[in-house]
Scaffold this active site. Structure first.
Site, PDB file in Angstrom:
ATOM      1  N   PRO A 177      46.744 -64.580 -62.057  1.00 49.43           N
ATOM      2  CA  PRO A 177      46.893 -63.317 -62.797  1.00 49.43           C
ATOM      3  C   PRO A 177      45.559 -62.587 -62.952  1.00 49.43           C
ATOM      4  O   PRO A 177      45.526 -61.425 -63.334  1.00 49.43           O
ATOM      5  CB  PRO A 177      47.452 -63.765 -64.158  1.00 49.43           C
ATOM      6  CG  PRO A 177      47.224 -65.222 -64.254  1.00 49.43           C
ATOM      7  CD  PRO A 177      47.101 -65.757 -62.864  1.00 49.43           C
ATOM      8  N   GLU A 209      47.578 -74.831 -66.247  1.00 51.67           N
ATOM      9  CA  GLU A 209      46.566 -73.824 -66.628  1.00 51.67           C
ATOM     10  C   GLU A 209      45.893 -73.219 -65.395  1.00 51.67           C
ATOM     11  O   GLU A 209      45.047 -72.336 -65.507  1.00 51.67           O
ATOM     12  CB  GLU A 209      45.511 -74.434 -67.554  1.00 51.67           C
ATOM     13  CG  GLU A 209      45.998 -74.688 -68.972  1.00 51.67           C
ATOM     14  CD  GLU A 209      46.623 -73.452 -69.609  1.00 51.67           C
ATOM     15  OE1 GLU A 209      46.094 -72.346 -69.440  1.00 51.67           O
ATOM     16  OE2 GLU A 209      47.672 -73.610 -70.261  1.00 51.67           O
ATOM     17  N   ARG A 269      57.103 -58.553 -43.724  1.00 48.41           N
ATOM     18  CA  ARG A 269      57.927 -57.442 -43.233  1.00 48.41           C
ATOM     19  C   ARG A 269      57.089 -56.374 -42.508  1.00 48.41           C
ATOM     20  O   ARG A 269      57.635 -55.491 -41.859  1.00 48.41           O
ATOM     21  CB  ARG A 269      58.749 -56.822 -44.370  1.00 48.41           C
ATOM     22  CG  ARG A 269      57.946 -56.162 -45.445  1.00 48.41           C
ATOM     23  CD  ARG A 269      58.783 -55.954 -46.688  1.00 48.41           C
ATOM     24  NE  ARG A 269      59.903 -55.044 -46.487  1.00 48.41           N
ATOM     25  CZ  ARG A 269      59.794 -53.727 -46.433  1.00 48.41           C
ATOM     26  NH1 ARG A 269      58.621 -53.151 -46.562  1.00 48.41           N
ATOM     27  NH2 ARG A 269      60.863 -52.969 -46.261  1.00 48.41           N
ATOM     28  N   ASP A 324      58.954 -46.357 -46.451  1.00 51.87           N
ATOM     29  CA  ASP A 324      59.086 -47.021 -47.748  1.00 51.87           C
ATOM     30  C   ASP A 324      58.087 -46.472 -48.763  1.00 51.87           C
ATOM     31  O   ASP A 324      57.038 -45.940 -48.392  1.00 51.87           O
ATOM     32  CB  ASP A 324      58.800 -48.528 -47.606  1.00 51.87           C
ATOM     33  CG  ASP A 324      60.009 -49.290 -47.093  1.00 51.87           C
ATOM     34  OD1 ASP A 324      61.141 -48.799 -47.263  1.00 51.87           O
ATOM     35  OD2 ASP A 324      59.807 -50.377 -46.524  1.00 51.87           O
TER      36      ASP A 324
HETATM   37  C1  LIG Z   1      50.503 -70.498 -66.361  1.00 49.93           C
HETATM   38  S1  LIG Z   1      49.639 -69.805 -65.027  1.00 49.93           S
HETATM   39  C2  LIG Z   1      47.967 -70.036 -65.495  1.00 49.93           C
HETATM   40  C3  LIG Z   1      47.371 -68.810 -66.091  1.00 49.93           C
HETATM   41  C4  LIG Z   1      45.882 -68.960 -66.410  1.00 49.93           C
HETATM   42  N1  LIG Z   1      45.658 -69.927 -67.425  1.00 49.93           N
HETATM   43  C5  LIG Z   1      45.365 -67.615 -66.854  1.00 49.93           C
HETATM   44  O1  LIG Z   1      45.599 -67.245 -68.009  1.00 49.93           O
HETATM   45  O2  LIG Z   1      44.752 -66.897 -66.056  1.00 49.93           O
HETATM   46  C6  LIG Z   1      49.879 -70.986 -63.744  1.00 49.93           C
HETATM   47  C7  LIG Z   1      49.717 -70.455 -62.342  1.00 49.93           C
HETATM   48  O3  LIG Z   1      50.701 -69.497 -62.068  1.00 49.93           O
HETATM   49  C8  LIG Z   1      50.220 -68.557 -61.127  1.00 49.93           C
HETATM   50  N2  LIG Z   1      50.395 -67.207 -61.711  1.00 49.93           N
HETATM   51  C9  LIG Z   1      50.849 -66.929 -62.954  1.00 49.93           C
HETATM   52  N3  LIG Z   1      50.915 -65.614 -63.160  1.00 49.93           N
HETATM   53  C10 LIG Z   1      50.533 -65.029 -62.010  1.00 49.93           C
HETATM   54  C11 LIG Z   1      50.385 -63.663 -61.599  1.00 49.93           C
HETATM   55  N4  LIG Z   1      50.660 -62.657 -62.411  1.00 49.93           N
HETATM   56  N5  LIG Z   1      49.978 -63.421 -60.343  1.00 49.93           N
HETATM   57  C12 LIG Z   1      49.686 -64.427 -59.494  1.00 49.93           C
HETATM   58  N6  LIG Z   1      49.775 -65.739 -59.839  1.00 49.93           N
HETATM   59  C13 LIG Z   1      50.198 -66.026 -61.078  1.00 49.93           C
HETATM   60  C14 LIG Z   1      48.775 -68.925 -60.837  1.00 49.93           C
HETATM   61  O4  LIG Z   1      48.709 -69.629 -59.626  1.00 49.93           O
HETATM   62  C15 LIG Z   1      48.411 -69.787 -62.023  1.00 49.93           C
HETATM   63  O5  LIG Z   1      47.420 -70.721 -61.701  1.00 49.93           O
END
Ligand SMILES: C[S@@+](CC[C@H](N)C(=O)[O-])C[C@H]1O[C@@H](n2cnc3c(N)ncnc32)[C@H](O)[C@@H]1O
Length: 242
Positions: free
Chosen positions: A85, A112, A150, A164
């Site tokens: 994220p 995490e 795609r 698109d």
């Molecule tokens: C619970 S999340 C961990 C979030 C992290 N502790 C943070 O707050 O940045 C677990 C995993 O989900 C994935 N993930 C969660 N949200 C995401 C998003 N919006 N975009 C991409 N990957 C995401 C990532 O690979 C991340 O390591």
């Protein structure tokens, strides 16, 4: 193109690989999706992929060793992406860039997240699919793979993805199919006319109108053609008048 996906939950990708356009792209040889089970690289008795965070606190962290081993085994020259994220937001422009690569590798995090040393040693780019937090990187990995796949030549018609939303900086125009009249609602007459020039200009105007109303920010970042400027003035007048 080859897409390697490292995950603790490989079964989640069965449906993704086995349906619709992605399935056909694989069968036609345009795409290879290599799902790597990170647990196969956990060599302790319990095949443990996560551990407690140094410094304490809630949640577990994905251990470095299995990911280091898996990534060394893949031994790729292509871009290595960590779904996070905190990463660069996935947009069509980035999907287009990635679709030109021969091979990409996507790491799906969990808990995490992954031990930061994996990021330091291997990751070229972190990609986020939006400002919200999911339980794992599996869905983001599918979103990235789908958006990229795609655009690989041969997967879908070029004219189809070029029209698109976002491809040329505008939202797509509205679509209709048969029947021409349904529950008292009629398809716009111009689409039934067979007059291609008029249909094109109607679609261009609808595309601009939707973008102006729903995503005006897209127009700020786009150099409008003379025709588009004229159409946009027309749209603004129509909106003011209504
Ligand atoms: C619970 S999340 C961990 C979030 C992290 N502790 C943070 O707050 O940045 C677990 C995993 O989900 C994935 N993930 C969660 N949200 C995401 C998003 N919006 N975009 C991409 N990957 C995401 C990532 O690979 C991340 O390591």
């Amino acid at each position: 193109m080859k897409i390697n996906i490292l995950t603790l939950f490989p079964a989640m990708f069965e449906g993704f690989k086995g349906e619709s356009i992605i399935k056909r792209a694989i069968e036609a040889g345009h795409l290879e999706i290599n799902v790597v089970d990170i647990r196969e690289y956990c060599f302790d008795k319990h095949k443990q992929a996560d551990d407690m965070p140094f410094g304490g606190g809630a949640g577990m962290v994905m251990k470095p060793e299995p990911l280091f081993k898996a990534l060394k085994d893949i031994d790729t020259d292509g871009k290595i992406i960590y779904t996070s994220p905190q990463g660069r937001r996935l947009e069509q422009k980035l999907a287009v860039e990635l679709s030109k690569e021969m091979e990409i590798t996507i790491i799906a995090g969990h808990y995490e997240g992954i031990d930061e040393r994996v990021v330091g040693a291997f990751v070229d780019m972190e990609i986020s699919i939006g400002d919200y937090v999911l339980t794992g990187g599996e869905l983001p990995a599918m979103v990235i793979a789908d958006a990229v796949a795609r655009l690989i030549p041969g997967v879908i018609k070029k004219e189809s993805y070029e029209q698109d939303s976002f491809y040329n900086g505008l939202l797509d125009y509205p679509h209709y199919t048969r029947p021409a009249s349904y529950e008292g609602m009629n398809v716009p007459q111009v689409l039934l006319s067979g007059h291609h020039k008029n249909i094109d200009s109607w679609r261009k105007k609808q595309s601009l109108k939707r973008t102006y109303i729903r995503r005006p920010d897209l127009l700020e970042n786009r150099e409008l053609t003379k025709e588009e400027k004229k159409l946009l003035e027309e749209i603004k007048r129509e909106i003011d008048f209504s």
